[in-house]
Design a protein around this motif. Structure first.
Motif, PDB file in Angstrom:
ATOM      1  N   ALA A  94     -46.929  75.670 -47.261  1.00  0.00           N
ATOM      2  CA  ALA A  94     -45.954  76.225 -48.200  1.00  0.00           C
ATOM      3  C   ALA A  94     -44.558  76.018 -47.641  1.00  0.00           C
ATOM      4  O   ALA A  94     -44.378  75.747 -46.455  1.00  0.00           O
ATOM      5  CB  ALA A  94     -46.204  77.719 -48.413  1.00  0.00           C
ATOM      6  N   CYS A  95     -43.581  76.158 -48.509  1.00  0.00           N
ATOM      7  CA  CYS A  95     -42.189  76.139 -48.060  1.00  0.00           C
ATOM      8  C   CYS A  95     -41.911  77.429 -47.270  1.00  0.00           C
ATOM      9  O   CYS A  95     -42.771  78.305 -47.175  1.00  0.00           O
ATOM     10  CB  CYS A  95     -41.261  76.023 -49.264  1.00  0.00           C
ATOM     11  SG  CYS A  95     -41.326  77.480 -50.323  1.00  0.00           S
ATOM     12  N   HIS A  96     -40.705  77.581 -46.762  1.00  0.00           N
ATOM     13  CA  HIS A  96     -40.390  78.740 -45.934  1.00  0.00           C
ATOM     14  C   HIS A  96     -40.493  80.064 -46.687  1.00  0.00           C
ATOM     15  O   HIS A  96     -41.034  81.043 -46.180  1.00  0.00           O
ATOM     16  CB  HIS A  96     -38.979  78.589 -45.339  1.00  0.00           C
ATOM     17  CG  HIS A  96     -38.674  79.625 -44.309  1.00  0.00           C
ATOM     18  ND1 HIS A  96     -38.080  80.828 -44.618  1.00  0.00           N
ATOM     19  CD2 HIS A  96     -38.909  79.651 -42.989  1.00  0.00           C
ATOM     20  CE1 HIS A  96     -37.954  81.544 -43.528  1.00  0.00           C
ATOM     21  NE2 HIS A  96     -38.446  80.851 -42.513  1.00  0.00           N
ATOM     22  N   CYS A  97     -40.003  80.094 -47.927  1.00  0.00           N
ATOM     23  CA  CYS A  97     -40.008  81.362 -48.674  1.00  0.00           C
ATOM     24  C   CYS A  97     -41.322  81.618 -49.399  1.00  0.00           C
ATOM     25  O   CYS A  97     -41.550  82.719 -49.901  1.00  0.00           O
ATOM     26  CB  CYS A  97     -38.840  81.409 -49.654  1.00  0.00           C
ATOM     27  SG  CYS A  97     -39.030  80.384 -51.127  1.00  0.00           S
ATOM     28  N   GLY A  98     -42.172  80.608 -49.485  1.00  0.00           N
ATOM     29  CA  GLY A  98     -43.474  80.769 -50.122  1.00  0.00           C
ATOM     30  C   GLY A  98     -43.472  80.514 -51.625  1.00  0.00           C
ATOM     31  O   GLY A  98     -44.508  80.633 -52.270  1.00  0.00           O
ATOM     32  N   ALA A  99     -42.326  80.149 -52.195  1.00  0.00           N
ATOM     33  CA  ALA A  99     -42.254  79.913 -53.639  1.00  0.00           C
ATOM     34  C   ALA A  99     -43.010  78.644 -54.049  1.00  0.00           C
ATOM     35  O   ALA A  99     -43.458  78.531 -55.182  1.00  0.00           O
ATOM     36  CB  ALA A  99     -40.800  79.823 -54.094  1.00  0.00           C
ATOM     37  N   VAL A 100     -43.116  77.683 -53.124  1.00  0.00           N
ATOM     38  CA  VAL A 100     -43.854  76.443 -53.399  1.00  0.00           C
ATOM     39  C   VAL A 100     -45.037  76.379 -52.445  1.00  0.00           C
ATOM     40  O   VAL A 100     -44.875  76.479 -51.229  1.00  0.00           O
ATOM     41  CB  VAL A 100     -42.964  75.192 -53.215  1.00  0.00           C
ATOM     42  CG1 VAL A 100     -43.773  73.916 -53.481  1.00  0.00           C
ATOM     43  CG2 VAL A 100     -41.744  75.258 -54.128  1.00  0.00           C
TER      44      VAL A 100
ATOM     45  N   PHE B 101     -38.008  69.399 -53.096  1.00  0.00           N
ATOM     46  CA  PHE B 101     -37.569  70.553 -52.299  1.00  0.00           C
ATOM     47  C   PHE B 101     -37.881  71.832 -53.049  1.00  0.00           C
ATOM     48  O   PHE B 101     -37.819  71.866 -54.273  1.00  0.00           O
ATOM     49  CB  PHE B 101     -36.048  70.532 -52.108  1.00  0.00           C
ATOM     50  CG  PHE B 101     -35.498  69.252 -51.613  1.00  0.00           C
ATOM     51  CD1 PHE B 101     -35.348  69.042 -50.265  1.00  0.00           C
ATOM     52  CD2 PHE B 101     -35.130  68.254 -52.501  1.00  0.00           C
ATOM     53  CE1 PHE B 101     -34.827  67.861 -49.801  1.00  0.00           C
ATOM     54  CE2 PHE B 101     -34.615  67.063 -52.043  1.00  0.00           C
ATOM     55  CZ  PHE B 101     -34.456  66.857 -50.683  1.00  0.00           C
ATOM     56  N   CYS B 102     -38.128  72.883 -52.321  1.00  0.00           N
ATOM     57  CA  CYS B 102     -38.235  74.198 -52.942  1.00  0.00           C
ATOM     58  C   CYS B 102     -36.895  74.538 -53.587  1.00  0.00           C
ATOM     59  O   CYS B 102     -35.840  74.392 -52.963  1.00  0.00           O
ATOM     60  CB  CYS B 102     -38.592  75.248 -51.887  1.00  0.00           C
ATOM     61  SG  CYS B 102     -38.470  76.939 -52.513  1.00  0.00           S
ATOM     62  N   ALA B 103     -36.945  74.996 -54.839  1.00  0.00           N
ATOM     63  CA  ALA B 103     -35.717  75.347 -55.562  1.00  0.00           C
ATOM     64  C   ALA B 103     -35.057  76.595 -54.998  1.00  0.00           C
ATOM     65  O   ALA B 103     -33.885  76.841 -55.243  1.00  0.00           O
ATOM     66  CB  ALA B 103     -36.038  75.538 -57.044  1.00  0.00           C
ATOM     67  N   THR B 104     -35.810  77.381 -54.215  1.00  0.00           N
ATOM     68  CA  THR B 104     -35.255  78.619 -53.655  1.00  0.00           C
ATOM     69  C   THR B 104     -34.749  78.435 -52.234  1.00  0.00           C
ATOM     70  O   THR B 104     -33.594  78.716 -51.935  1.00  0.00           O
ATOM     71  CB  THR B 104     -36.326  79.731 -53.683  1.00  0.00           C
ATOM     72  OG1 THR B 104     -36.764  79.904 -55.023  1.00  0.00           O
ATOM     73  CG2 THR B 104     -35.777  81.039 -53.145  1.00  0.00           C
ATOM     74  N   CYS B 105     -35.607  77.959 -51.331  1.00  0.00           N
ATOM     75  CA  CYS B 105     -35.219  77.893 -49.912  1.00  0.00           C
ATOM     76  C   CYS B 105     -34.803  76.496 -49.448  1.00  0.00           C
ATOM     77  O   CYS B 105     -34.258  76.356 -48.362  1.00  0.00           O
ATOM     78  CB  CYS B 105     -36.322  78.451 -49.020  1.00  0.00           C
ATOM     79  SG  CYS B 105     -37.783  77.406 -48.887  1.00  0.00           S
ATOM     80  N   GLY B 106     -35.065  75.471 -50.259  1.00  0.00           N
ATOM     81  CA  GLY B 106     -34.603  74.130 -49.928  1.00  0.00           C
ATOM     82  C   GLY B 106     -35.509  73.334 -49.003  1.00  0.00           C
ATOM     83  O   GLY B 106     -35.180  72.192 -48.665  1.00  0.00           O
TER      84      GLY B 106
END
Ligand code: ZN
Length: 104
Positions: A6-12, A69-74
């Motif tokens: 997952a991305c850093h924030c977990g959104a993806v 890229f994750c739209a939230t954390c990049g």
């Protein structure tokens, strides 16, 4: 056995049908600037959930891939083949890259 990242924030989230067998370090300037390692997989073996934004190389005409890229954390999560790459390869390319810098 599946393998998740997952991305850093977990959104993806990215779910692979199996654990990566090889890790690739692309030496192009874009991947180098992201310091990212890739697992090359068939898109059929990858499920992605969450909103991403994309970038492709502005210094290339008709570049090979879209970087996601994750739209939230990049965080860079994966790349996908562009229509230009498919056209150059004579058909739909059965390949994508999953970033292994993301947390598991
Ligand atoms: Zn994120």
């Amino acid at each position: 056995m599946s393998w998740n990242t997952a991305c850093h924030c977990g959104a993806v989230s990215v779910r692979l049908a199996r654990a990566p067998e090889k890790i690739a370090e692309c030496n192009c300037s874009l991947c180098f600037s992201h310091s990212i390692l890739w697992s090359y997989m068939s898109p059929r073996d990858v499920a992605i959930e969450g909103e991403t934004r994309t970038y492709n190389r502005a210094d290339r005409e008709n570049p090979n891939s879209d970087l996601h890229f994750c739209a939230t954390c990049g965080c860079t999560t994966h790349w996908s083949a562009t229509a230009g790459l498919n056209e150059r390869m004579g058909g739909e390319v059965d390949l994508m890259g999953v970033g292994l810098c993301a947390r598991a």
